[in-house]
Design a protein around this motif. Sequence first.
Motif: not given
Length: 226
Positions: A18, A45, A94, A173, A193, A195, A210-211
């Motif tokens: 991040d 973002r 992350y 992503d 999660y 950008y 999501d993880d």
Amino acid sequence: MSQRRDALAFDLDGTLIDSAPDIAIAMNRLMAELGRPEIELPAIRRMIGDGAGTLVERALTAASVPHRAEELDIYLKRFLAHYEAEPVRLTRPYAGVLETLAALRAAGYRCAVCTNKPQRLTDIVIEVLGLAPYFGAILGADAVKNRKPHPDHLAVALTAIGATSAQAVMIGDSANDVAPARALAMPSIVMAYGYGRAPLSELGADLILDDFAKLPDALRKIDAGL
């Protein structure tokens, strides 16, 4: 039984790290120089992912800064100077990234980074955050002739770790990660999660996570034909 795909290509920003808070600090230092108000972090973002030049152009447009195409390089250099001065003040991997990369390495996976971030900044950030040992190749936007979403960027990254597209999975992503994978007939996984600007359901990725810690299980699903 399907053969295991043991080569993994990773996007960086929005996938492994991040970095938006530090990018926002640098961008807003440029905005201050230009007499413009700060751009809020959520807006920054949404600007990330297509390379530093496009990021700067989007920020200038959002801040209503008049600019000609030939002036963009000047603004880009000013932004990069701010960013390179403090690239990892707030940037962090992350949750689960370091542990999962260690597990993947132990399991024999070959890994590369394929990012539209400039190479110099990519190298600095990856080294400081302790990610470098997990990757056999790290290719930023200016390390190749054609950056993502062009498939050449991904193909060069795979070649650098001795892999073919038939042995690989792309993890990112955004559309810039899915498109080159599809062009090379590779499966792709996107992180919810991140950008990416387009709705995840429209990207055409094989799986959405999501993880990051769920990645090993997701890879097993891909190897099993989903």
